[in-house]
Design an enzyme around this catalytic site. Structure first.
Site, PDB file in Angstrom:
ATOM      1  N   ASP A  53      51.334  44.995  18.943  1.00 49.88           N
ATOM      2  CA  ASP A  53      50.792  43.820  19.566  1.00 49.88           C
ATOM      3  C   ASP A  53      49.445  44.211  20.325  1.00 49.88           C
ATOM      4  OD1 ASP A  53      52.162  42.083  18.207  1.00 49.88           O
ATOM      5  OD2 ASP A  53      52.954  40.977  19.790  1.00 49.88           O
ATOM      6  N   ASP A  54      49.905  45.121  21.324  1.00 54.21           N
ATOM      7  CA  ASP A  54      49.007  45.490  22.464  1.00 54.21           C
ATOM      8  C   ASP A  54      47.688  46.355  22.001  1.00 54.21           C
ATOM      9  OD1 ASP A  54      50.693  44.393  24.173  1.00 54.21           O
ATOM     10  OD2 ASP A  54      51.653  46.304  24.859  1.00 54.21           O
ATOM     11  N   ASP A 133      56.706  29.620 -11.873  1.00 52.47           N
ATOM     12  CA  ASP A 133      56.828  29.949 -10.381  1.00 52.47           C
ATOM     13  C   ASP A 133      57.355  28.645  -9.645  1.00 52.47           C
ATOM     14  OD1 ASP A 133      54.583  28.501 -10.239  1.00 52.47           O
ATOM     15  OD2 ASP A 133      53.231  30.260  -9.771  1.00 52.47           O
ATOM     16  N   LYS A 135      57.785  25.482  -7.321  1.00 44.34           N
ATOM     17  CA  LYS A 135      57.093  24.675  -6.808  1.00 44.34           C
ATOM     18  C   LYS A 135      57.085  24.326  -5.282  1.00 44.34           C
ATOM     19  CE  LYS A 135      55.754  19.652  -7.796  1.00 44.34           C
ATOM     20  NZ  LYS A 135      55.733  19.375  -6.346  1.00 44.34           N
ATOM     21  N   ARG A 156      42.769  18.631  -1.344  1.00 44.06           N
ATOM     22  CA  ARG A 156      42.674  17.829  -2.805  1.00 44.06           C
ATOM     23  C   ARG A 156      42.030  16.800  -2.554  1.00 44.06           C
ATOM     24  NH1 ARG A 156      45.980  14.507  -5.631  1.00 44.06           N
ATOM     25  NH2 ARG A 156      46.010  14.720  -7.980  1.00 44.06           N
ATOM     26  N   GLU A 194      48.543  26.098  -1.811  1.00 44.26           N
ATOM     27  CA  GLU A 194      49.142  25.133  -1.100  1.00 44.26           C
ATOM     28  C   GLU A 194      49.280  25.673   0.177  1.00 44.26           C
ATOM     29  OE1 GLU A 194      51.433  21.671  -2.440  1.00 44.26           O
ATOM     30  OE2 GLU A 194      50.334  23.030  -3.378  1.00 44.26           O
ATOM     31  N   LYS A 337      61.211  19.088 -11.670  1.00 44.32           N
ATOM     32  CA  LYS A 337      61.880  18.906 -10.313  1.00 44.32           C
ATOM     33  C   LYS A 337      63.567  19.136 -10.321  1.00 44.32           C
ATOM     34  CE  LYS A 337      59.477  17.606  -7.422  1.00 44.32           C
ATOM     35  NZ  LYS A 337      58.861  16.135  -7.116  1.00 44.32           N
ATOM     36  N   CYS A 434      56.678 -16.141   4.395  1.00 39.28           N
ATOM     37  CA  CYS A 434      55.860 -17.697   4.416  1.00 39.28           C
ATOM     38  C   CYS A 434      57.034 -18.713   4.088  1.00 39.28           C
ATOM     39  CB  CYS A 434      54.650 -17.789   3.472  1.00 39.28           C
ATOM     40  SG  CYS A 434      55.246 -17.722   1.621  1.00 39.28           S
ATOM     41  N   CYS A 449      56.509 -13.780  -4.673  1.00 39.18           N
ATOM     42  CA  CYS A 449      55.860 -14.944  -3.925  1.00 39.18           C
ATOM     43  C   CYS A 449      54.590 -15.353  -4.586  1.00 39.18           C
ATOM     44  CB  CYS A 449      55.570 -14.513  -2.579  1.00 39.18           C
ATOM     45  SG  CYS A 449      54.902 -15.869  -1.737  1.00 39.18           S
TER      46      CYS A 449
END
Length: 693
Positions: A53-54, A133, A135, A156, A194, A337, A434, A449
């Site tokens: 890091d340094d 691949d 999702k 998108r 993504e 899915k 109502c 309704c």
């Protein structure tokens, strides 16, 4: 930057800034830029850091100092561009050069096989090779590169246009500011993918939120999407966002490489420095696809990010082009899915809500519970029949899932945990908003309704009118509309356009500047509204954005549309008896006709697309494209719509013209069998020219 400490393999020490002569500043900046981006890629994309890091921070600080001294040396891909902190005035919109479609979903092996069989029927010669691949569950983005350097990034949005989020996307460490490798690079490259947050990073983010006394995020997707769309760029920089690339939009590359496969695209994206979805695989045939799906499903808990299924794409890019798109999704790809996560919780009570179209929808109020990483306290119960079929009762312990891993729903009760004396739920047949008696038409599951003055219907109708699905009036949401409707100053959408600054100043926390902005927003929307937007904003049942564009292409004004009978409407592509009847019912309503009269008086009366020469051979004609054209498909469609043509989503005997480019595939043979007129590109361009375009 957060690199692990004391990593082996650090490069040789660089000269300090004080020892570097000014004449060598350019070469020093170039070397620092290259070194820092290399170490950034090793750390964030490959997870294989070489320096501490340094040391990274020291090199970064040196580059910042040099760029302050010599501003002209700062390149368009400098690592210092990743530092946020600026405040934007607002997010502007831009059209995608090629529409960004969503994916059709399937939920079983049988549905998957049916989808792939449909693909084969449309294009029998399509090879049985598929790129598969995981999702991802994130925010879809398009990142644009010119000659290898990042220039723009868009969400998108609605698929046709997105919000410009370039500055926020530059802060994402896994997004190359300049494509990796020696080149040559495409003149124009649109990379789609993504933005996500890894599961471990999301847990740490929520721990920090809790420690600071702030509200925790419901799920990684919301945290990612919210950061990218913030006006404060520092928010995106502060969150552990990652971008994973999985497809391309437009590409201009001369000479183009001989790469006609999706799996070649994925390899090239990785070569250019992008993260791609893990465990992607080329599958031959349906059997291998299903085996791959089983593999990913079993390993789902081990993935570093939230996934909810797999994506299957036809591997041949030529076949993808030939298969084309429906109105909403590609025909060459599908999302398979996985079964939803299920948990048990207490159903406290059942609320019934009145929607924009008057439908009474039962909602389960639940003891809050985490379902697939998302806290759920309310879930849909669909309708009266579903409540009876599942025998769901208030006070039950119920099983809850997220349908398609998105919408929470109650699967059913746990009978063994039902309390003694429990009573079956009785669905109310009056509107809760109502008190009007509800009605249920033959063949429908919903109670509705019918009171046009119902406060719930009125409120949601106005909310829809200003929403993204309607006129898309910026800065006006449901809360604000609720104030106006509640105070009685807005009874219908037309009332929005006569609001005055003086009337708005009576609301709490409403100053003159804000009141003027609101009035100006309505006035601007009135003047700039397009006919497709206005038709969609009317909230006609079964008429969404795509159908609205189709109607606006065929009818020049709302008057013309209102005079069309059901039979004529059904001659349009994708308009069947139910949609036609719904359109007629809307225009036959005296209340709706009075609303349209007010719109005309107010000047909210847009005209449909007309060409310079008025009537022409394309006006009102449905058009579909197939094969490769010399101009981008999106541009061809844009020109056709400008001439008054109606975009079609699929082949049918209602289609007027099929415009054919090179390698048209199966649509051409189908057009011949249906007797549909076929135009080559030259004939199509001639019709555009005759329309003054």
């Amino acid at each position: 930057m957060s690199h692990p400490k004391n990593q082996p393999g650090a490069p040789e020490q660089h000269d300090s800034l004080s020892e570097q002569p000014a004449a060598g500043a350019r070469s020093r900046v170039e070397r620092l830029t290259a070194d820092l981006e290399r170490h950034n890629y090793l750390y964030h994309t490959l997870d294989a850091p070489e320096i501490s890091d340094d040391l990274y921070d020291a090199l970064f600080h040196e580059l910042q100092t040099l760029e302050r001294l010599y501003p002209r040396l700062r390149s368009g891909y400098s690592p210092t561009l990743r530092v946020g902190g600026g405040l934007l005035d607002g997010l502007t919109k831009k059209n995608h050069s090629r529409r960004m479609y969503g994916l059709e979903n399937v939920f079983s092996g049988a549905e998957l096989r049916n989808f792939l069989a449909r693909m084969r029927r449309v294009l029998p010669e399509a090879p049985l090779l598929f790129w598969c691949d995981p999702k991802l569950d994130g925010l879809a983005l398009e990142i644009i590169y010119e000659n290898g350097v990042l220039t723009e990034a868009l969400t998108r949005g609605d698929g046709a246009s997105g919000e410009m989020v370039t500055d926020a996307v530059r802060t994402i460490q896994t997004v190359p500011l300049r494509l990796a490798g020696a080149g040559p690079f495409p003149e124009l490259l649109e990379v789609r993918g993504e933005v996500i947050i890894f599961k471990k990073d999301f847990a740490a983010l929520n721990e920090r939120q809790e420690a600071l006394g702030r509200k925790q995020f419901a799920n990684p997707r919301n945290a990612a999407a919210g950061a990218v769309r913030q006006l404060n760029i520092a928010v995106a920089e502060s969150r552990p966002l990652r971008f994973l690339a999985y497809s391309l939009g437009s590409v201009i590359w001369s000479p183009a490489p001989a790469s006609g496969r999706q799996h070649d695209v994925m390899e090239r994206l990785a070569t250019w420095g992008f993260l791609t979805p893990p465990e992607g695989k080329l599958c031959a045939g349906v059997g291998e696809v299903e085996t791959y799906a089983d593999f990913v499903r079993e390993r789902r808990p081990q993935f570093t990010m939230e996934i909810d299924g797999i994506v299957i794409k036809q591997d041949s890019l030529e076949a993808q082009e030939a298969l084309g798109f429906t109105a909403r999704a590609p025909r060459f790809a599908v999302a398979y899915k996985f079964p939803a996560s299920q948990v048990e919780t207490l159903l406290r009570r059942i609320d019934v809500q009145t929607g924009r179209t008057g439908v009474l929808t039962p909602v389960a109020v639940l003891e809050p519970v985490s379902v697939g990483g998302v806290m759920v306290s309310r879930a849909t119960l669909h309708n009266e029949d579903e409540i009876c079929r599942r025998d769901v009762r208030e006070g039950d312990t119920v099983i809850v899932q997220r349908a398609g891993d998105v919408i929470p729903e109650v699967v059913g009760p746990v009978p063994g945990k039902r309390r003694a004396g429990s009573r079956a739920y009785v669905f109310p047949h009056v509107c809760p908003a109502c008190g009007e008696t509800a009605h249920r038409e033959t063949g429908e599951a919903a109670w509705r309704c019918g009171n046009l003055s119902c406060p719930a219907v009125r409120l949601l109708r106005v909310v829809h009118f200003v929403s993204k699905a309607g006129l898309d009036i910026q800065g006006i949401g449901q809360k604000r509309i609720g104030q106006f409707v509640g105070a009685g100053i807005v009874q219908s959408p037309a009332d929005l356009f006569v609001l005055t600054v003086e009337a708005l100043l009576h609301f709490e926390r409403m100053g003159e500047i804000l009141a003027k902005k609101i009035v100006s927003a309505f006035d601007e929307a009135r003047l700039s509204a397009t006919l497709p937007r206005l038709i969609s904003a009317l909230g006609i049942r079964h008429v969404g954005g795509q159908t609205a564009r189709l109607l606006a292409g065929r009818y020049r004004t709302l008057d013309e549309l209102g005079r069309a009978d059901a039979e004529t409407l059904q001659s349009l592509p994708d308009v069947g008896p139910e949609v036609a009847a719904s359109i007629r019912n809307f225009f036959d309503s005296p209340t709706n006709r009075a609303l349209l009269v007010r719109f005309r008086e107010l000047g909210l009366w847009p005209q449909g697309a007309t060409s310079a020469s008025g009537e022409n051979a394309l006006r009102g004609k449905s058009v579909l494209f197939t094969g490769s054209l010399s101009l981008p498909r999106a541009r061809a469609l844009e020109l056709a719509e400008a001439a008054g043509a109606v975009p079609a989503s699929s082949m049918s005997k209602k289609l007027d013209y099929l415009v054919v480019g090179e390698k048209p595939g199966g649509k051409l043979a189908k057009a011949d069998s249906l007797g549909v007129a076929v135009l080559d590109e030259t004939a199509f361009m001639a019709l555009l020219a005759s329309a003054g375009l």
